[in-house]
Design a protein around this motif. Structure first.
Motif, PDB file in Angstrom:
ATOM      1  N   TRP A  59     -23.815 -25.873  37.579  1.00  0.00           N
ATOM      2  CA  TRP A  59     -24.744 -26.203  36.928  1.00  0.00           C
ATOM      3  C   TRP A  59     -26.197 -27.584  37.263  1.00  0.00           C
ATOM      4  O   TRP A  59     -25.023 -28.342  37.143  1.00  0.00           O
ATOM      5  CB  TRP A  59     -25.727 -25.248  35.626  1.00  0.00           C
ATOM      6  CG  TRP A  59     -24.687 -23.898  35.538  1.00  0.00           C
ATOM      7  CD1 TRP A  59     -24.403 -23.304  36.358  1.00  0.00           C
ATOM      8  CD2 TRP A  59     -24.671 -23.590  34.071  1.00  0.00           C
ATOM      9  NE1 TRP A  59     -24.544 -22.075  35.994  1.00  0.00           N
ATOM     10  CE2 TRP A  59     -24.207 -21.789  34.596  1.00  0.00           C
ATOM     11  CE3 TRP A  59     -24.376 -23.976  33.045  1.00  0.00           C
ATOM     12  CZ2 TRP A  59     -24.438 -21.255  33.968  1.00  0.00           C
ATOM     13  CZ3 TRP A  59     -24.924 -23.167  31.531  1.00  0.00           C
ATOM     14  CH2 TRP A  59     -23.744 -21.466  32.599  1.00  0.00           C
ATOM     15  N   ASP A  85     -31.270 -27.987  34.112  1.00  0.00           N
ATOM     16  CA  ASP A  85     -32.105 -26.971  33.854  1.00  0.00           C
ATOM     17  C   ASP A  85     -31.627 -25.541  33.879  1.00  0.00           C
ATOM     18  O   ASP A  85     -31.842 -25.049  33.424  1.00  0.00           O
ATOM     19  CB  ASP A  85     -33.240 -26.778  35.179  1.00  0.00           C
ATOM     20  CG  ASP A  85     -34.249 -27.783  35.418  1.00  0.00           C
ATOM     21  OD1 ASP A  85     -34.421 -28.614  34.217  1.00  0.00           O
ATOM     22  OD2 ASP A  85     -34.835 -28.001  36.468  1.00  0.00           O
ATOM     23  N   GLU A  86     -30.386 -25.254  34.746  1.00  0.00           N
ATOM     24  CA  GLU A  86     -29.701 -24.462  34.772  1.00  0.00           C
ATOM     25  C   GLU A  86     -29.054 -24.241  33.332  1.00  0.00           C
ATOM     26  O   GLU A  86     -28.659 -23.387  32.226  1.00  0.00           O
ATOM     27  CB  GLU A  86     -28.511 -24.132  35.316  1.00  0.00           C
ATOM     28  CG  GLU A  86     -29.269 -23.858  36.274  1.00  0.00           C
ATOM     29  CD  GLU A  86     -28.604 -23.631  38.056  1.00  0.00           C
ATOM     30  OE1 GLU A  86     -28.236 -22.800  38.410  1.00  0.00           O
ATOM     31  OE2 GLU A  86     -27.705 -24.497  38.330  1.00  0.00           O
ATOM     32  N   ASN A 103     -29.741 -25.201  30.075  1.00  0.00           N
ATOM     33  CA  ASN A 103     -30.891 -25.487  29.476  1.00  0.00           C
ATOM     34  C   ASN A 103     -31.131 -23.756  29.938  1.00  0.00           C
ATOM     35  O   ASN A 103     -31.638 -23.635  28.211  1.00  0.00           O
ATOM     36  CB  ASN A 103     -32.598 -26.559  29.479  1.00  0.00           C
ATOM     37  CG  ASN A 103     -32.023 -27.912  29.406  1.00  0.00           C
ATOM     38  OD1 ASN A 103     -32.019 -28.422  28.482  1.00  0.00           O
ATOM     39  ND2 ASN A 103     -32.934 -28.674  30.367  1.00  0.00           N
ATOM     40  N   VAL A 104     -31.280 -23.484  30.403  1.00  0.00           N
ATOM     41  CA  VAL A 104     -31.664 -21.876  29.989  1.00  0.00           C
ATOM     42  C   VAL A 104     -30.423 -20.937  29.041  1.00  0.00           C
ATOM     43  O   VAL A 104     -30.457 -20.157  28.405  1.00  0.00           O
ATOM     44  CB  VAL A 104     -31.434 -20.690  31.949  1.00  0.00           C
ATOM     45  CG1 VAL A 104     -31.620 -19.833  31.922  1.00  0.00           C
ATOM     46  CG2 VAL A 104     -32.608 -21.750  32.375  1.00  0.00           C
ATOM     47  N   TRP A 105     -29.376 -21.565  30.054  1.00  0.00           N
ATOM     48  CA  TRP A 105     -27.915 -21.355  29.026  1.00  0.00           C
ATOM     49  C   TRP A 105     -28.084 -21.730  27.239  1.00  0.00           C
ATOM     50  O   TRP A 105     -27.789 -20.913  26.710  1.00  0.00           O
ATOM     51  CB  TRP A 105     -26.378 -21.987  29.287  1.00  0.00           C
ATOM     52  CG  TRP A 105     -25.140 -21.838  28.569  1.00  0.00           C
ATOM     53  CD1 TRP A 105     -24.786 -20.021  28.567  1.00  0.00           C
ATOM     54  CD2 TRP A 105     -24.990 -22.471  27.607  1.00  0.00           C
ATOM     55  NE1 TRP A 105     -23.276 -20.825  27.637  1.00  0.00           N
ATOM     56  CE2 TRP A 105     -24.032 -22.078  26.799  1.00  0.00           C
ATOM     57  CE3 TRP A 105     -25.490 -23.934  27.035  1.00  0.00           C
ATOM     58  CZ2 TRP A 105     -22.914 -22.356  26.328  1.00  0.00           C
ATOM     59  CZ3 TRP A 105     -24.601 -24.720  26.254  1.00  0.00           C
ATOM     60  CH2 TRP A 105     -23.366 -23.765  25.921  1.00  0.00           C
ATOM     61  N   HIS A 118     -30.048 -22.295  25.668  1.00  0.00           N
ATOM     62  CA  HIS A 118     -31.853 -21.418  24.908  1.00  0.00           C
ATOM     63  C   HIS A 118     -31.344 -20.000  23.935  1.00  0.00           C
ATOM     64  O   HIS A 118     -31.980 -19.320  23.863  1.00  0.00           O
ATOM     65  CB  HIS A 118     -33.137 -21.588  25.756  1.00  0.00           C
ATOM     66  CG  HIS A 118     -33.836 -22.483  25.733  1.00  0.00           C
ATOM     67  ND1 HIS A 118     -34.687 -22.473  24.615  1.00  0.00           N
ATOM     68  CD2 HIS A 118     -34.598 -23.025  26.487  1.00  0.00           C
ATOM     69  CE1 HIS A 118     -35.068 -23.965  24.955  1.00  0.00           C
ATOM     70  NE2 HIS A 118     -35.392 -23.643  26.337  1.00  0.00           N
ATOM     71  N   LYS A 119     -30.407 -19.361  25.202  1.00  0.00           N
ATOM     72  CA  LYS A 119     -30.274 -18.321  24.749  1.00  0.00           C
ATOM     73  C   LYS A 119     -28.909 -18.255  23.472  1.00  0.00           C
ATOM     74  O   LYS A 119     -28.260 -16.968  23.373  1.00  0.00           O
ATOM     75  CB  LYS A 119     -29.222 -17.479  25.924  1.00  0.00           C
ATOM     76  CG  LYS A 119     -29.800 -17.121  27.483  1.00  0.00           C
ATOM     77  CD  LYS A 119     -28.776 -16.635  28.360  1.00  0.00           C
ATOM     78  CE  LYS A 119     -30.013 -16.449  29.976  1.00  0.00           C
ATOM     79  NZ  LYS A 119     -29.258 -15.823  31.016  1.00  0.00           N
TER      80      LYS A 119
END
Length: 198
Positions: A66, A69-70, A72-74, A76-77
């Motif tokens: 990852w 950015d990936e 950060n997506v994780w 955020h969830k």
């Protein structure tokens, strides 16, 4: 010569990490490249690991690959993670590889010290690590026999690259010979079994 040795190392070490396969051979972990499993054309192994079957279910990058950015997506969830913690991950450009290495101490080093948040993150990272282990393919055959086959395929691949002599048939202990022949005939049906058995 040094040139031959350098070519050997370069060839052996090169390749795409996505083509590394982890096999669970009746409880024994074995790791190899897909190309090794595909050395003998028309074998069951070559078909099992060809591009059309391999890409199915493997299109998403593994966590250790990852980008920040990936990650950060994780993050955020994850419910309840404060925005300042999300910002810390972003500022430190944490990659997937780094994420999987983070423990309590690592989180403290980057400035995350609130006990509840640390506990949540450690638990979520553990879950992520468990869920995102390298894709493991189950092989329900004797680890001894399959290991002999795998070693032979590795030598055949090196031979095809001009880095080793043509390998002899694997040496198998007498007590395992019948089982070995059955495993070979399963993965290399018909005449292609001769490429392993001789």
């Amino acid at each position: 010569s040094f040139k031959d040795e350098r070519n050997f190392v370069t060839t052996f070490a090169s390749g795409d990490a996505k083509d590394v396969v982890t096999l669970n051979v009746s409880g024994v972990s074995m790791v190899t490249k897909r190309s090794t499993l595909q050395v003998v054309k028309d074998s069951v192994l070559a078909h099992q690991f060809d591009d059309t079957k391999w890409k199915q279910g493997c299109d998403t990058p593994r966590v250790k690959e990852w980008s920040p950015d990936e990650v950060n997506v994780w993050i955020h969830k994850i419910p309840g993670i404060p925005n300042d913690v999300v910002d810390i991950f972003k500022e430190n450009e944490i990659t997937g590889y780094e994420l999987l290495a983070l423990k309590r101490e690592g989180l403290a080093m980057i400035g995350i010290t609130r006990p509840g948040t640390v506990c949540v993150l450690v638990d979520e990272i553990k879950k992520l690590e468990k869920e995102s282990l390298d894709f493991v393919t189950l092989i329900e055959h004797s680890p001894y026999c399959f290991g002999k086959i795998l070693d032979h395929l590795r030598l055949k691949q090196l031979h095809s690259q001009g880095l080793a002599e043509e390998p002899a048939s694997p040496t198998v202990c007498e007590s395992q010979m019948s089982r070995f022949e059955k495993v070979v005939k399963y993965y290399f049906p018909g005449d292609i079994a001769k490429s392993i058995l001789g």
